[in-house]
Design a protein around this motif. Sequence first.
Motif, mmCIF file in Angstrom:
data_model
loop_
_atom_site.group_PDB
_atom_site.id
_atom_site.type_symbol
_atom_site.label_atom_id
_atom_site.label_comp_id
_atom_site.label_asym_id
_atom_site.label_seq_id
_atom_site.Cartn_x
_atom_site.Cartn_y
_atom_site.Cartn_z
ATOM 1 N N GLN A 23 0.834 -1.206 0.000
ATOM 2 C CA GLN A 23 0.000 0.000 0.000
ATOM 3 C C GLN A 23 0.864 1.250 0.000
ATOM 4 O O GLN A 23 0.581 2.210 -0.726
ATOM 5 C CB GLN A 23 -0.943 -0.010 1.202
ATOM 6 N N ALA A 24 1.927 1.238 0.786
ATOM 7 C CA ALA A 24 2.828 2.393 0.826
ATOM 8 C C ALA A 24 3.563 2.564 -0.498
ATOM 9 O O ALA A 24 3.711 3.680 -0.996
ATOM 10 C CB ALA A 24 3.831 2.234 1.972
ATOM 11 N N ALA A 25 4.003 1.462 -1.083
ATOM 12 C CA ALA A 25 4.776 1.517 -2.323
ATOM 13 C C ALA A 25 3.962 2.079 -3.472
ATOM 14 O O ALA A 25 4.476 2.838 -4.295
ATOM 15 C CB ALA A 25 5.286 0.123 -2.685
ATOM 16 N N SER A 26 2.704 1.707 -3.551
ATOM 17 C CA SER A 26 1.905 2.091 -4.713
ATOM 18 C C SER A 26 1.023 3.319 -4.476
ATOM 19 O O SER A 26 0.272 3.713 -5.365
ATOM 20 C CB SER A 26 1.049 0.910 -5.164
ATOM 21 N N LYS A 27 1.139 3.943 -3.315
ATOM 22 C CA LYS A 27 0.316 5.114 -3.009
ATOM 23 C C LYS A 27 0.576 6.213 -4.045
ATOM 24 O O LYS A 27 1.699 6.654 -4.231
ATOM 25 C CB LYS A 27 0.636 5.629 -1.606
ATOM 26 N N GLY A 28 -0.478 6.592 -4.741
ATOM 27 C CA GLY A 28 -0.354 7.622 -5.762
ATOM 28 C C GLY A 28 0.006 7.095 -7.144
ATOM 29 O O GLY A 28 -0.052 7.823 -8.126
ATOM 30 N N LEU A 29 0.366 5.827 -7.244
ATOM 31 C CA LEU A 29 0.699 5.210 -8.531
ATOM 32 C C LEU A 29 -0.609 4.875 -9.249
ATOM 33 O O LEU A 29 -1.568 4.428 -8.613
ATOM 34 C CB LEU A 29 1.506 3.935 -8.284
ATOM 35 N N ASP A 30 -0.674 5.115 -10.546
ATOM 36 C CA ASP A 30 -1.871 4.790 -11.315
ATOM 37 C C ASP A 30 -2.221 3.319 -11.096
ATOM 38 O O ASP A 30 -1.393 2.436 -11.320
ATOM 39 C CB ASP A 30 -1.622 5.070 -12.798
ATOM 40 N N VAL A 31 -3.438 3.058 -10.645
ATOM 41 C CA VAL A 31 -3.844 1.702 -10.259
ATOM 42 C C VAL A 31 -3.837 0.741 -11.451
ATOM 43 O O VAL A 31 -3.464 -0.428 -11.306
ATOM 44 C CB VAL A 31 -5.213 1.703 -9.528
ATOM 45 N N ARG A 32 -4.205 1.235 -12.628
ATOM 46 C CA ARG A 32 -4.191 0.355 -13.802
ATOM 47 C C ARG A 32 -2.761 -0.025 -14.167
ATOM 48 O O ARG A 32 -2.486 -1.187 -14.498
ATOM 49 C CB ARG A 32 -4.919 1.010 -14.966
ATOM 50 N N LEU A 33 -1.837 0.925 -14.089
ATOM 51 C CA LEU A 33 -0.433 0.624 -14.360
ATOM 52 C C LEU A 33 0.093 -0.365 -13.326
ATOM 53 O O LEU A 33 0.778 -1.332 -13.669
ATOM 54 C CB LEU A 33 0.412 1.901 -14.350
ATOM 55 N N LYS A 34 -0.249 -0.147 -12.072
ATOM 56 C CA LYS A 34 0.177 -1.051 -10.994
ATOM 57 C C LYS A 34 -0.238 -2.483 -11.317
ATOM 58 O O LYS A 34 0.570 -3.409 -11.225
ATOM 59 C CB LYS A 34 -0.429 -0.603 -9.672
ATOM 60 N N HIS A 35 -1.488 -2.663 -11.711
ATOM 61 C CA HIS A 35 -1.959 -4.017 -12.024
ATOM 62 C C HIS A 35 -1.254 -4.594 -13.246
ATOM 63 O O HIS A 35 -0.932 -5.783 -13.265
ATOM 64 C CB HIS A 35 -3.473 -4.042 -12.209
ATOM 65 N N LEU A 36 -0.999 -3.773 -14.267
ATOM 66 C CA LEU A 36 -0.273 -4.274 -15.438
ATOM 67 C C LEU A 36 1.100 -4.794 -15.039
ATOM 68 O O LEU A 36 1.524 -5.868 -15.484
ATOM 69 C CB LEU A 36 -0.132 -3.180 -16.507
ATOM 70 N N LEU A 37 1.795 -4.053 -14.187
ATOM 71 C CA LEU A 37 3.123 -4.478 -13.736
ATOM 72 C C LEU A 37 3.037 -5.765 -12.924
ATOM 73 O O LEU A 37 3.861 -6.670 -13.084
ATOM 74 C CB LEU A 37 3.774 -3.380 -12.890
ATOM 75 N N GLU A 38 2.033 -5.841 -12.069
ATOM 76 C CA GLU A 38 1.868 -7.028 -11.230
ATOM 77 C C GLU A 38 1.480 -8.252 -12.066
ATOM 78 O O GLU A 38 1.958 -9.356 -11.803
ATOM 79 C CB GLU A 38 0.837 -6.746 -10.134
ATOM 80 N N ILE A 39 0.649 -8.047 -13.069
ATOM 81 C CA ILE A 39 0.300 -9.158 -13.959
ATOM 82 C C ILE A 39 1.539 -9.625 -14.707
ATOM 83 O O ILE A 39 1.815 -10.828 -14.777
ATOM 84 C CB ILE A 39 -0.807 -8.752 -14.967
ATOM 85 N N ARG A 40 2.301 -8.674 -15.258
ATOM 86 C CA ARG A 40 3.468 -9.050 -16.067
ATOM 87 C C ARG A 40 4.507 -9.797 -15.232
ATOM 88 O O ARG A 40 5.032 -10.836 -15.671
ATOM 89 C CB ARG A 40 4.100 -7.818 -16.733
ATOM 90 N N ALA A 41 4.828 -9.314 -14.047
ATOM 91 C CA ALA A 41 5.786 -10.012 -13.183
ATOM 92 C C ALA A 41 5.255 -11.396 -12.833
ATOM 93 O O ALA A 41 6.007 -12.383 -12.843
ATOM 94 C CB ALA A 41 6.057 -9.208 -11.921
ATOM 95 N N SER A 42 3.972 -11.493 -12.555
ATOM 96 C CA SER A 42 3.366 -12.776 -12.190
ATOM 97 C C SER A 42 3.380 -13.756 -13.353
ATOM 98 O O SER A 42 3.545 -14.971 -13.150
ATOM 99 C CB SER A 42 1.935 -12.552 -11.691
ATOM 100 N N GLN A 43 3.218 -13.268 -14.583
ATOM 101 C CA GLN A 43 3.338 -14.129 -15.757
ATOM 102 C C GLN A 43 4.750 -14.700 -15.850
ATOM 103 O O GLN A 43 4.929 -15.902 -16.060
ATOM 104 C CB GLN A 43 3.025 -13.347 -17.042
#
Length: 152
Positions: A23-43
Amino acid sequence: MSSSKRGAKVSLDVMQGLMAAGQAASKGLDVRLKHLLEIRASQINHCAYCIDMHIKDAKLAGETDERIYFLNAWEEAASHYSEKEQAALALTEAITVLTDGFVPDEVYERAAKHFDERELGQLISTITLINAWNRINVSIRNPPTYKPGEHA
């Protein structure tokens, strides 16, 4: 390879700490971008649980199916992503894989052109944390049973 969940339990304190750090790391980060990064790393890390979670939450946040479908081949489908998103995805792959033992200067500099120092720190922290979650969930073989918004 077995797909059943293993009995190992992750410390509740560690899980709560990782969630707070996320929560602290992504505070203020675009939520859609955050999810794209998390999906890509998880892939890359083959983490079915996190892929399931972040695709469902990305869609809840308004991400399109098309951009999610192309994410695994984002470089070939670059027209679907902004230059800023492409720089963040390249940084995600570099941090997740660490093939040469470090993030190449050109990848870091590409991201630094699109994100200020604070945002770059948020990206690096977010990417590092999803990699930690991936390693936990892959280790215990947590099945992809996420309910949309459950951890949002």
